[in-house]
Design a protein around this motif. Sequence first.
Motif, mmCIF file in Angstrom:
data_model
loop_
_atom_site.group_PDB
_atom_site.id
_atom_site.type_symbol
_atom_site.label_atom_id
_atom_site.label_comp_id
_atom_site.label_asym_id
_atom_site.label_seq_id
_atom_site.Cartn_x
_atom_site.Cartn_y
_atom_site.Cartn_z
ATOM 1 N N UNK A 247 -54.914 -12.867 21.273
ATOM 2 C CA UNK A 247 -53.743 -12.810 21.968
ATOM 3 C C UNK A 247 -53.003 -11.994 21.321
ATOM 4 N N UNK A 248 -53.113 -11.153 20.556
ATOM 5 C CA UNK A 248 -52.150 -9.841 20.040
ATOM 6 C C UNK A 248 -53.467 -8.384 20.938
ATOM 7 N N UNK A 249 -54.688 -8.761 20.503
ATOM 8 C CA UNK A 249 -55.312 -7.651 21.480
ATOM 9 C C UNK A 249 -54.941 -7.253 22.133
ATOM 10 N N UNK A 250 -55.307 -8.740 23.030
ATOM 11 C CA UNK A 250 -54.697 -9.025 24.976
ATOM 12 C C UNK A 250 -53.308 -8.433 25.105
ATOM 13 N N UNK A 251 -52.383 -8.423 25.134
ATOM 14 C CA UNK A 251 -51.635 -7.825 24.721
ATOM 15 C C UNK A 251 -50.941 -6.677 24.515
ATOM 16 N N UNK A 252 -51.826 -5.837 24.449
ATOM 17 C CA UNK A 252 -51.403 -4.929 23.484
ATOM 18 C C UNK A 252 -52.402 -3.971 24.457
ATOM 19 N N UNK A 253 -53.676 -4.656 25.247
ATOM 20 C CA UNK A 253 -54.245 -4.177 26.054
ATOM 21 C C UNK A 253 -53.339 -3.776 27.157
ATOM 22 N N UNK B 88 -50.402 -1.735 27.109
ATOM 23 C CA UNK B 88 -51.598 -0.270 27.864
ATOM 24 C C UNK B 88 -51.724 0.198 29.180
ATOM 25 N N UNK B 89 -52.387 -1.053 29.911
ATOM 26 C CA UNK B 89 -52.341 -1.087 31.145
ATOM 27 C C UNK B 89 -50.796 -0.555 31.920
ATOM 28 N N UNK B 90 -50.264 -1.377 32.010
ATOM 29 C CA UNK B 90 -48.660 -1.138 32.554
ATOM 30 C C UNK B 90 -47.735 0.307 31.313
ATOM 31 N N UNK B 91 -48.599 0.544 31.449
ATOM 32 C CA UNK B 91 -47.701 1.671 30.882
ATOM 33 C C UNK B 91 -46.529 1.339 29.832
ATOM 34 N N UNK B 92 -46.105 0.089 28.960
ATOM 35 C CA UNK B 92 -44.888 0.162 28.129
ATOM 36 C C UNK B 92 -45.031 0.062 27.165
ATOM 37 N N UNK B 93 -44.633 0.609 26.753
ATOM 38 C CA UNK B 93 -44.496 0.949 25.172
ATOM 39 C C UNK B 93 -44.975 -0.153 24.873
ATOM 40 N N UNK B 94 -45.961 0.275 23.375
ATOM 41 C CA UNK B 94 -45.934 -0.785 22.457
ATOM 42 C C UNK B 94 -45.721 -0.819 21.026
ATOM 43 N N UNK B 95 -45.129 -2.144 21.440
ATOM 44 C CA UNK B 95 -43.902 -2.337 19.731
ATOM 45 C C UNK B 95 -43.754 -4.077 19.870
ATOM 46 N N UNK B 96 -43.961 -3.792 18.845
ATOM 47 C CA UNK B 96 -44.027 -5.966 18.094
ATOM 48 C C UNK B 96 -42.705 -6.344 18.793
ATOM 49 N N UNK C 121 -42.070 -5.829 22.457
ATOM 50 C CA UNK C 121 -42.584 -5.215 23.211
ATOM 51 C C UNK C 121 -43.987 -6.493 23.410
ATOM 52 N N UNK C 122 -44.539 -6.366 22.456
ATOM 53 C CA UNK C 122 -45.897 -8.252 22.405
ATOM 54 C C UNK C 122 -45.468 -9.268 21.872
ATOM 55 N N UNK C 123 -44.502 -9.232 21.575
ATOM 56 C CA UNK C 123 -44.365 -10.980 21.214
ATOM 57 C C UNK C 123 -43.783 -10.821 22.494
ATOM 58 N N UNK C 124 -43.052 -10.414 22.939
ATOM 59 C CA UNK C 124 -42.691 -10.754 24.779
ATOM 60 C C UNK C 124 -43.067 -10.726 25.669
ATOM 61 N N UNK C 125 -44.294 -10.291 25.617
ATOM 62 C CA UNK C 125 -45.388 -10.082 26.565
ATOM 63 C C UNK C 125 -46.687 -10.928 26.189
ATOM 64 N N UNK C 126 -46.739 -11.774 25.045
ATOM 65 C CA UNK C 126 -47.422 -12.019 24.252
ATOM 66 C C UNK C 126 -47.130 -13.900 24.759
ATOM 67 N N UNK C 127 -46.131 -13.861 25.308
ATOM 68 C CA UNK C 127 -45.589 -15.521 25.526
ATOM 69 C C UNK C 127 -46.191 -15.503 27.423
ATOM 70 N N UNK C 128 -46.293 -14.673 27.595
ATOM 71 C CA UNK C 128 -46.565 -14.776 29.225
ATOM 72 C C UNK C 128 -47.613 -15.035 29.053
ATOM 73 N N UNK C 129 -48.610 -14.079 28.645
ATOM 74 C CA UNK C 129 -50.238 -14.654 28.636
ATOM 75 C C UNK C 129 -51.076 -15.616 28.099
ATOM 76 N N UNK D 18 -54.702 -2.859 14.297
ATOM 77 C CA UNK D 18 -54.694 -2.394 16.208
ATOM 78 C C UNK D 18 -53.794 -1.796 16.501
ATOM 79 N N UNK D 19 -52.664 -2.213 16.081
ATOM 80 C CA UNK D 19 -50.847 -1.777 17.202
ATOM 81 C C UNK D 19 -51.284 -0.589 16.414
ATOM 82 N N UNK D 20 -51.657 -0.291 15.233
ATOM 83 C CA UNK D 20 -51.578 1.255 14.389
ATOM 84 C C UNK D 20 -52.031 2.322 15.534
ATOM 85 N N UNK D 21 -52.995 1.816 15.889
ATOM 86 C CA UNK D 21 -54.527 2.572 16.541
ATOM 87 C C UNK D 21 -53.742 3.300 18.426
#
Length: 85
Positions: free
Chosen positions: A28-34, A37-45, A47-55, A76-79
Amino acid sequence: MSQVLNSTNDRLWLKDSHQKRSNRSVELGKQTIDLLIEKRIPVTYTNIANYSKEIDTEGKGIHQNTIRTNEQLLEYYKQHSLTYK
């Protein structure tokens, strides 16, 4: 009235349950990070927590601390995070 506790019980069901939850968090975390990135939104803790609920099909998402404590997900987050120091 003393009890003898059997500490040799490995509780395989508990390890299996923990592994399933850990794998779910990583996927779920990797899908959210991807997605971020696709939506050009900063990858932050946050944003990941918020968007992961949506998917997430369960609607739960993942918590920010899950990213910090799960080694695979943290790497994966660090990368992909520009704000990680």
